[in-house]
Design an enzyme around this catalytic site. Sequence first.
Site, PDB file in Angstrom:
ATOM      1  N   GLU A  28      44.037  20.380  23.715  1.00  0.00           N
ATOM      2  CA  GLU A  28      44.460  21.265  24.807  1.00  0.00           C
ATOM      3  C   GLU A  28      43.656  20.927  26.062  1.00  0.00           C
ATOM      4  O   GLU A  28      42.501  20.477  25.975  1.00  0.00           O
ATOM      5  CB  GLU A  28      44.198  22.730  24.391  1.00  0.00           C
ATOM      6  CG  GLU A  28      44.539  23.733  25.475  1.00  0.00           C
ATOM      7  CD  GLU A  28      44.602  25.179  24.970  1.00  0.00           C
ATOM      8  OE1 GLU A  28      44.273  25.424  23.794  1.00  0.00           O
ATOM      9  OE2 GLU A  28      44.999  26.048  25.762  1.00  0.00           O
ATOM     10  N   ASN A  73      47.099  28.206  25.103  1.00  0.00           N
ATOM     11  CA  ASN A  73      47.273  29.154  26.206  1.00  0.00           C
ATOM     12  C   ASN A  73      47.483  28.427  27.541  1.00  0.00           C
ATOM     13  O   ASN A  73      48.164  28.921  28.432  1.00  0.00           O
ATOM     14  CB  ASN A  73      46.042  30.063  26.307  1.00  0.00           C
ATOM     15  CG  ASN A  73      45.873  30.923  25.059  1.00  0.00           C
ATOM     16  OD1 ASN A  73      46.805  31.131  24.297  1.00  0.00           O
ATOM     17  ND2 ASN A  73      44.658  31.429  24.842  1.00  0.00           N
ATOM     18  N   ASN A 173      53.943  28.870  23.695  1.00  0.00           N
ATOM     19  CA  ASN A 173      52.761  29.108  22.856  1.00  0.00           C
ATOM     20  C   ASN A 173      52.433  30.594  22.798  1.00  0.00           C
ATOM     21  O   ASN A 173      52.364  31.249  23.849  1.00  0.00           O
ATOM     22  CB  ASN A 173      51.554  28.370  23.444  1.00  0.00           C
ATOM     23  CG  ASN A 173      50.270  28.641  22.670  1.00  0.00           C
ATOM     24  OD1 ASN A 173      50.112  28.182  21.537  1.00  0.00           O
ATOM     25  ND2 ASN A 173      49.356  29.406  23.269  1.00  0.00           N
ATOM     26  N   GLU A 174      52.276  31.121  21.592  1.00  0.00           N
ATOM     27  CA  GLU A 174      51.794  32.500  21.377  1.00  0.00           C
ATOM     28  C   GLU A 174      52.405  33.498  22.365  1.00  0.00           C
ATOM     29  O   GLU A 174      51.690  34.288  22.995  1.00  0.00           O
ATOM     30  CB  GLU A 174      50.259  32.542  21.435  1.00  0.00           C
ATOM     31  CG  GLU A 174      49.618  31.746  20.323  1.00  0.00           C
ATOM     32  CD  GLU A 174      48.109  31.922  20.202  1.00  0.00           C
ATOM     33  OE1 GLU A 174      47.490  32.551  21.081  1.00  0.00           O
ATOM     34  OE2 GLU A 174      47.545  31.417  19.204  1.00  0.00           O
ATOM     35  N   TYR A 245      42.682  31.636  12.886  1.00  0.00           N
ATOM     36  CA  TYR A 245      41.294  31.180  12.960  1.00  0.00           C
ATOM     37  C   TYR A 245      40.450  32.193  12.195  1.00  0.00           C
ATOM     38  O   TYR A 245      40.652  33.393  12.342  1.00  0.00           O
ATOM     39  CB  TYR A 245      40.795  31.150  14.411  1.00  0.00           C
ATOM     40  CG  TYR A 245      41.537  30.162  15.299  1.00  0.00           C
ATOM     41  CD1 TYR A 245      41.117  28.840  15.394  1.00  0.00           C
ATOM     42  CD2 TYR A 245      42.642  30.561  16.047  1.00  0.00           C
ATOM     43  CE1 TYR A 245      41.780  27.937  16.218  1.00  0.00           C
ATOM     44  CE2 TYR A 245      43.309  29.661  16.864  1.00  0.00           C
ATOM     45  CZ  TYR A 245      42.879  28.354  16.945  1.00  0.00           C
ATOM     46  OH  TYR A 245      43.541  27.461  17.760  1.00  0.00           O
ATOM     47  N   GLU A 293      48.213  25.802  14.679  1.00  0.00           N
ATOM     48  CA  GLU A 293      46.803  26.050  15.026  1.00  0.00           C
ATOM     49  C   GLU A 293      46.145  26.695  13.818  1.00  0.00           C
ATOM     50  O   GLU A 293      46.557  27.788  13.409  1.00  0.00           O
ATOM     51  CB  GLU A 293      46.660  26.978  16.236  1.00  0.00           C
ATOM     52  CG  GLU A 293      47.039  26.320  17.543  1.00  0.00           C
ATOM     53  CD  GLU A 293      46.708  27.192  18.753  1.00  0.00           C
ATOM     54  OE1 GLU A 293      45.703  27.931  18.712  1.00  0.00           O
ATOM     55  OE2 GLU A 293      47.469  27.119  19.726  1.00  0.00           O
ATOM     56  N   GLN A 350      40.738  22.370  17.166  1.00  0.00           N
ATOM     57  CA  GLN A 350      41.380  21.289  17.861  1.00  0.00           C
ATOM     58  C   GLN A 350      40.755  19.974  17.420  1.00  0.00           C
ATOM     59  O   GLN A 350      40.021  19.979  16.431  1.00  0.00           O
ATOM     60  CB  GLN A 350      41.252  21.518  19.357  1.00  0.00           C
ATOM     61  CG  GLN A 350      41.923  22.848  19.788  1.00  0.00           C
ATOM     62  CD  GLN A 350      42.057  23.024  21.282  1.00  0.00           C
ATOM     63  OE1 GLN A 350      41.781  22.141  22.074  1.00  0.00           O
ATOM     64  NE2 GLN A 350      42.485  24.223  21.725  1.00  0.00           N
TER      65      GLN A 350
HETATM   66  O1  AHR Z   1      42.751  26.847  20.312  1.00  0.00           O
HETATM   67  C1  AHR Z   1      42.334  27.768  21.299  1.00  0.00           C
HETATM   68  C2  AHR Z   1      43.387  28.804  21.635  1.00  0.00           C
HETATM   69  O2  AHR Z   1      43.631  29.624  20.529  1.00  0.00           O
HETATM   70  C3  AHR Z   1      44.755  28.299  22.020  1.00  0.00           C
HETATM   71  O3  AHR Z   1      44.825  27.960  23.357  1.00  0.00           O
HETATM   72  C4  AHR Z   1      45.631  29.474  21.735  1.00  0.00           C
HETATM   73  O4  AHR Z   1      46.949  29.107  21.437  1.00  0.00           O
HETATM   74  C5  AHR Z   1      44.928  30.176  20.585  1.00  0.00           C
HETATM   75  O5  AHR Z   1      44.861  31.539  20.770  1.00  0.00           O
END
Ligand code: AHR
Length: 505
Positions: A28, A73, A173-174, A245, A293, A350
């Site tokens: 990103e 994001n 995205n999201e 995450y 992700e 990432q």
């Molecule tokens: O990977 C960091 C961020 O986590 C990304 O930009 C977003 O899509 C997620 O919330």
Amino acid sequence: MFDTAKITLHKDYQIGEVDPRLFGSFIEHLGRGVYGGIYEPGHLMADADGFRQDVLDLVKELQVPIVRYPGGNFVSGYNWEDGIGPKGNRPCRLELAWKAIETNQVGINEFVAWCRKAGADPLVAVNLGTQGVDAARHLVEYCNHPGGTYWSDLRKSHSIQEPHKIKVWCLGNEMDGPWQIGHKTAQEYGRLACETAKAMRWVDPTIELVVCGSSYRGMPTFPSWEAEVLEHTYDHVDYISLHTYYGNRDNNTKSFLARSLDMDRYISSVVATCDYVKAKLRSRKTIHLSFDEWNVAYHSSEHDQKIEPWLIAPPQGEDIYTFEDALVVGCMLITLLRHADRVKIACQAQLVNIVAPIMTATGGGCWRQTIYYPFYHASRFGRGIALDIRMQSPEYDDPELGMVPCVEAAVTFNPADGTITIFAVNRSMDKAIYLETSGGEFSGYHVLDHITLTHENLKACNTIDKPDNVLPRKNGDAQVKDGLLSATLARLSWNVIRLAVGIAQ
Ligand code: AHR
């Protein structure tokens, strides 16, 4: 006295083929992911295009088949048009997602060039936050149309004669998250995603599309978001996205190690939701999952809050990973393999510097974090077919997740070379576990190697000064006797047991 775990397996009992894109990654425009990560003109190791060769070498070692870009994001406020043409003419912009300055010195053409060097395919997200149908269809035309139109000829004028042929695209995205620039309701997003998908496919009918699912399983709108968005888009998309995450914020290792059970349930719920919509629409088409992700991420959160706004490539999201993080990443990889029938794309988020397996020092060297190793093993050896194993394992109780098996395992069979690989994590905090198989499946097999990742200190890290503090070793004791495999799984360990046909050399 050891506890015992047992795997029952047969090569004919299969979950499905492992799509190589299960071992994808993500870059990103955030922090030092791009600038100071993959791209650092002037660095001793930079090639003629400004890409760090030392970083490329580590990426190639991981055999990453697909890399998602440019966000995250970031993409929801990104004008892709800013990143093409002569670099001197590209604008600097206020980047609102991460409150930084974006110089646009890397754009779509540079990223595709980097992917070619890394041996990976690009997976490109379009902006459905501040942009829409027009910008998305123009981007597909710029990238994939051979020539003779405004956008494809513009690409050619930028010295790129051949189309990039980008196959897989994310529709934003999201978009369910209030933090997203241009956040939308499921209905608003579903309609926009549907119309954007149609236009992108009219430009290039060969592309595949990923529609946004929820940002994580805990979102209040999960899973009704998935159901509503899919009802709008079902015929026009191929995959729905998942993100997650995990972190060990309470320093409760037992509970942290169990987080992959949450991932497992998340995947099962999304599969069920896709199939609910399939039934509702009387469709014969199956939607697959793009877990684009996933990772452990939390170490840098506090530090990041102190970063001044409007810097270029600030050191943001730079988690330094511990040994226990590597075990959780191992469990997450096992979970993905066990859903190989429906999860076709997954991107560890990432790749470089931002919550990443690869770290760089600006102007200096680069190193492999602890989480690099389970990914490396799974990507290298987890190809072929995921087998539908049955596990018996001692368990422990987690207040949130219920009974947690001490041993988490997945097994792959690679018909290309006849090898079988067992991936196993022993979550037990205090006991080695004796693993055995039943089924006699291993007659004629021998152990190629039994790789382990262990460390006496759960919080051990790799750093630029101590890059090999946590390192895998070929020191496991797996053996095949009378067609049965047995091995000791050390307490708190990641294990890769590789078997091949024939007599051991
Ligand atoms: O990977 C960091 C961020 O986590 C990304 O930009 C977003 O899509 C997620 O919330």
